[in-house]
Design a protein around this motif. Structure first.
Motif, PDB file in Angstrom:
ATOM      1  N   PHE A   1      -6.063  13.102   8.223  1.00 30.01           N
ATOM      2  CA  PHE A   1      -6.697  12.041   7.445  1.00 30.01           C
ATOM      3  C   PHE A   1      -5.612  11.091   6.951  1.00 30.01           C
ATOM      4  CE2 PHE A   1     -10.139  15.077   7.304  1.00 30.01           C
ATOM      5  CZ  PHE A   1     -11.276  14.282   7.265  1.00 30.01           C
ATOM      6  N   SER A   2      -5.850   9.804   7.122  1.00 37.36           N
ATOM      7  CA  SER A   2      -4.922   8.771   6.644  1.00 37.36           C
ATOM      8  C   SER A   2      -5.619   7.937   5.579  1.00 37.36           C
ATOM      9  CB  SER A   2      -4.470   7.863   7.794  1.00 37.36           C
ATOM     10  OG  SER A   2      -3.729   8.596   8.754  1.00 37.36           O
ATOM     11  N   ILE A   3      -4.964   7.805   4.436  1.00 37.17           N
ATOM     12  CA  ILE A   3      -5.535   7.050   3.314  1.00 37.17           C
ATOM     13  C   ILE A   3      -4.558   5.957   2.901  1.00 37.17           C
ATOM     14  CG2 ILE A   3      -6.304   7.169   0.911  1.00 37.17           C
ATOM     15  CD1 ILE A   3      -7.068  10.080   1.419  1.00 37.17           C
ATOM     16  N   TYR A   4      -5.078   4.739   2.761  1.00 44.92           N
ATOM     17  CA  TYR A   4      -4.275   3.610   2.284  1.00 44.92           C
ATOM     18  C   TYR A   4      -4.797   3.197   0.913  1.00 44.92           C
ATOM     19  CZ  TYR A   4      -2.606   3.138   7.102  1.00 44.92           C
ATOM     20  OH  TYR A   4      -2.049   3.372   8.328  1.00 44.92           O
ATOM     21  N   LEU A   5      -3.904   3.170  -0.090  1.00 47.19           N
ATOM     22  CA  LEU A   5      -4.284   2.771  -1.446  1.00 47.19           C
ATOM     23  C   LEU A   5      -3.375   1.648  -1.925  1.00 47.19           C
ATOM     24  CD1 LEU A   5      -4.874   6.265  -3.083  1.00 47.19           C
ATOM     25  CD2 LEU A   5      -6.613   4.507  -2.677  1.00 47.19           C
TER      26      LEU A   5
ATOM     27  N   PHE B   1       0.817  -1.209   0.000  1.00 49.09           N
ATOM     28  CA  PHE B   1       0.000   0.000   0.000  1.00 49.09           C
ATOM     29  C   PHE B   1       0.853   1.262   0.000  1.00 49.09           C
ATOM     30  CE2 PHE B   1      -2.620  -3.311   1.752  1.00 49.09           C
ATOM     31  CZ  PHE B   1      -3.874  -3.061   1.221  1.00 49.09           C
ATOM     32  N   ILE B   2       0.246   2.331  -0.490  1.00 50.95           N
ATOM     33  CA  ILE B   2       0.790   3.679  -0.330  1.00 50.95           C
ATOM     34  C   ILE B   2      -0.023   4.346   0.773  1.00 50.95           C
ATOM     35  CG2 ILE B   2       1.139   5.928  -1.410  1.00 50.95           C
ATOM     36  CD1 ILE B   2       1.310   4.438  -4.100  1.00 50.95           C
ATOM     37  N   HIS B   3       0.674   4.864   1.765  1.00 49.18           N
ATOM     38  CA  HIS B   3       0.011   5.515   2.896  1.00 49.18           C
ATOM     39  C   HIS B   3       0.118   7.021   2.717  1.00 49.18           C
ATOM     40  CE1 HIS B   3      -0.096   6.434   7.483  1.00 49.18           C
ATOM     41  NE2 HIS B   3      -1.287   6.589   6.917  1.00 49.18           N
ATOM     42  N   LEU B   4      -1.001   7.684   2.575  1.00 48.14           N
ATOM     43  CA  LEU B   4      -1.065   9.133   2.395  1.00 48.14           C
ATOM     44  C   LEU B   4      -1.705   9.764   3.621  1.00 48.14           C
ATOM     45  CD1 LEU B   4      -1.261  11.882   0.825  1.00 48.14           C
ATOM     46  CD2 LEU B   4      -3.385  10.993  -0.193  1.00 48.14           C
ATOM     47  N   THR B   5      -1.058  10.781   4.188  1.00 52.14           N
ATOM     48  CA  THR B   5      -1.647  11.520   5.315  1.00 52.14           C
ATOM     49  C   THR B   5      -1.742  12.996   4.955  1.00 52.14           C
ATOM     50  OG1 THR B   5       0.492  11.895   6.394  1.00 52.14           O
ATOM     51  CG2 THR B   5      -0.724   9.926   7.032  1.00 52.14           C
ATOM     52  N   ILE B   6      -2.862  13.601   5.336  1.00 52.28           N
ATOM     53  CA  ILE B   6      -3.084  15.044   5.129  1.00 52.28           C
ATOM     54  C   ILE B   6      -3.433  15.631   6.485  1.00 52.28           C
ATOM     55  CG2 ILE B   6      -4.469  16.778   3.947  1.00 52.28           C
ATOM     56  CD1 ILE B   6      -4.988  14.726   1.743  1.00 52.28           C
TER      57      ILE B   6
ATOM     58  N   ILE C   1      -9.767   4.668   4.612  1.00 50.74           N
ATOM     59  CA  ILE C   1      -9.557   6.043   5.051  1.00 50.74           C
ATOM     60  C   ILE C   1      -9.905   6.161   6.524  1.00 50.74           C
ATOM     61  CG2 ILE C   1     -11.876   6.715   4.247  1.00 50.74           C
ATOM     62  CD1 ILE C   1     -10.703   9.508   3.671  1.00 50.74           C
ATOM     63  N   LEU C   2      -9.052   6.826   7.277  1.00 51.78           N
ATOM     64  CA  LEU C   2      -9.231   7.017   8.714  1.00 51.78           C
ATOM     65  C   LEU C   2      -9.078   8.497   9.044  1.00 51.78           C
ATOM     66  CD1 LEU C   2      -6.862   4.141   9.896  1.00 51.78           C
ATOM     67  CD2 LEU C   2      -9.344   4.060   9.993  1.00 51.78           C
ATOM     68  N   VAL C   3      -9.611   8.897  10.181  1.00 46.89           N
ATOM     69  CA  VAL C   3      -9.468  10.284  10.615  1.00 46.89           C
ATOM     70  C   VAL C   3      -9.179  10.332  12.103  1.00 46.89           C
ATOM     71  CG1 VAL C   3     -11.952  10.552  10.986  1.00 46.89           C
ATOM     72  CG2 VAL C   3     -10.536  12.580  10.636  1.00 46.89           C
ATOM     73  N   GLN C   4      -8.277  11.216  12.478  1.00 50.18           N
ATOM     74  CA  GLN C   4      -7.972  11.511  13.885  1.00 50.18           C
ATOM     75  C   GLN C   4      -8.042  13.021  14.058  1.00 50.18           C
ATOM     76  OE1 GLN C   4      -4.085   9.547  14.125  1.00 50.18           O
ATOM     77  NE2 GLN C   4      -4.972   8.082  15.573  1.00 50.18           N
TER      78      GLN C   4
END
Length: 461
Positions: free
Chosen positions: A344-348, A282-287, A332-335
């Motif tokens: 926001f954390s997104i795994y693709l 996976f690619i882990h993207l955080t915003i 997608i997760l949110v903290q």
């Protein structure tokens, strides 16, 4: 985990079912600290919703002499004040004379289990809304297509300097805005399935963020490795997700600020999220922003359709983002912490291909001669509008309503020596044969000329 208490309600000892299990892990109390204390002090449970103290299970077992089970999953307050949701049961310990001499209490931490169940329930809820939204969006899109097509035809008959032309242009802009909303609604439905291709996620992220923040006093700081893996995604849909989150982050910082965007590669074996397959990378993207944050009472609602705390918000942005990521087999997760910001954390999933495909050159030259074009659609307004548009371009148009009529008409023209050059088809025809099934019939039939194959163009609305 299992606690054993004497009949006077005092803790005596703790037993574990595995070598790794430990009372400290759940309650925070060690064996020595807990020994001799009232069990109610160690096993301090409250109602999960009202937070009022629950009945002491030890006392209840001692009084009734029966086995009990806590079915409403209470909260256990650990020594450090942390809430732990548990499933618990207890039974009396009897001697040879059947006299109760103690109580055994068995419980387990089910916090993660309940969280997973909540996520699955939320997914089912979004899917139900998606079915409804998809049906509405498809019909609405047909209406918009007819309106937009006629506006364009009317514009061709009026001089650009005419005041009416300005009114028509404004009407087209409003129609296109409605069409974009329809596109968002279709994301919930099966018609919004992603069209994936191997591409660079970094480019999508940078282009989307810069587009949304153009002219604002908010900026992005990127932390993206040089060898970020390629992703197998629908570029348009992922761009929409990133724009939604970046826009929300910008709104959370009305005085401006920094949005931190970071990516990293993660092997499937290192992913600890139950909803993701461990046999994929996976690619882990955080915003991350440093804005106002999300109140705790709203954190579980932000992915719900039409939920918004903005005065003019549609409540679709994050719901669409959740749906898009799910359809990409990601998560997608949110903290968030009020006053400190949101992440926001997104795994693709990554692409099996290491390099992005090279786009092939396409012939964009104009048609050298008028064509005989067959248009199949069950909506009368769309048939008439499409006919007018193609006729305006100098083509001959034959109209049909469904697949059966199209096949019959096509064969008739073949026998007369006037074959069809091009075929436009609506993919779905309620109660009839749509373009998807018709395409298969054309391509599998030996009676159809090979010259027609590349000319069969399904129109998806």
């Amino acid at each position: 985990k299992r606690y054993i208490a004497k009949s006077n309600g005092l803790y005596t000892r703790f037993q574990t079912t595995t070598r790794l299990a430990s009372g400290i892990a759940v309650t925070g109390w060690s064996q020595d600290e807990a020994r001799g204390l009232p069990l109610g002090e160690i096993f301090n449970i409250i109602h999960a919703e009202t937070r009022k103290p629950c009945e002491n299970p030890i006392q209840k077992i001692l009084e009734q002499g029966t086995i009990i089970a806590k079915e409403n999953y209470p909260l256990l307050i650990a020594k450090n004040g942390k809430d732990v949701q548990i499933a618990a049961s207890g039974a009396p310990i009897r001697d040879r004379e059947d006299i109760i001499i103690g109580v055994v209490l068995v419980f387990r931490d089910i916090t993660k289990q309940l969280k997973t169940e909540e996520e699955l329930l939320k997914i089912k809820k979004l899917e139900s809304v998606g079915v409804l939204a998809g049906g509405i969006a498809h019909d609405f899109n047909n209406i918009l297509s007819g309106i937009l097509g006629n506006l364009e035809l009317a514009s061709l008959r009026i001089a650009e300097t005419d005041q009416t032309a300005i009114l028509l242009t404004n009407a087209k802009k409003a129609t296109l805005r409605a069409a974009r909303l329809t596109e968002q609604l279709l994301t919930f439905s099966k018609g919004g399935e992603p069209v994936k291709e191997t591409t660079s996620l970094e480019k999508i992220i940078r282009d989307s963020a810069e587009f949304v923040l153009h002219g604002s006093n908010t900026f992005c700081e990127y932390s993206i490795p040089e060898k970020l893996w390629m992703a197998n995604v629908d570029s348009g849909q992922i761009s929409q997700v990133i724009q939604n989150i970046i826009l929300n982050a910008s709104h959370a910082m009305p005085d401006g600020g920094k949005i931190t965007v970071s990516c990293n590669n993660i092997e499937g074996s290192a992913v600890l999220i139950p909803q993701l397959a461990t046999d994929s990378d996976f690619i882990h993207l955080t915003i991350q922003d440093s804005g106002t944050g999300i109140p705790s009472e709203n954190i579980d609602k932000i992915f719900d359709p039409y939920f918004s705390t903005k005065q003019n918000g549609s409540g679709l942005g994050l719901a669409i983002s959740h749906s898009v990521i799910k359809k990409h087999d990601g998560h997608i997760l949110v903290q968030s912490e009020p006053g400190k910001g949101t992440t926001f954390s997104i795994y693709l999933p990554t692409s099996v291909s290491a390099e992005a495909p090279v786009a092939s050159e396409q012939d964009t030259g104009k048609v050298a001669r008028p064509l005989r074009i067959m248009v199949m659609d069950d909506e009368e307004i769309l048939r008439i509008t499409t006919e007018a548009q193609l006729t305006q371009l100098g083509h001959e148009v034959i109209l049909t309503m469904d697949g059966t009529e199209t096949i019959d008409k096509y064969k008739e023209l073949q026998e007369l020596g006037d074959p069809v050059d091009l075929l436009f088809m609506d993919l779905t025809i309620p109660g009839g044969m749509g373009g998807k099934k018709l395409s298969r019939k054309f391509l599998s039939s030996t009676r159809m000329p090979r010259s027609l194959y590349p000319a069969v163009i399904p129109i998806i609305r």
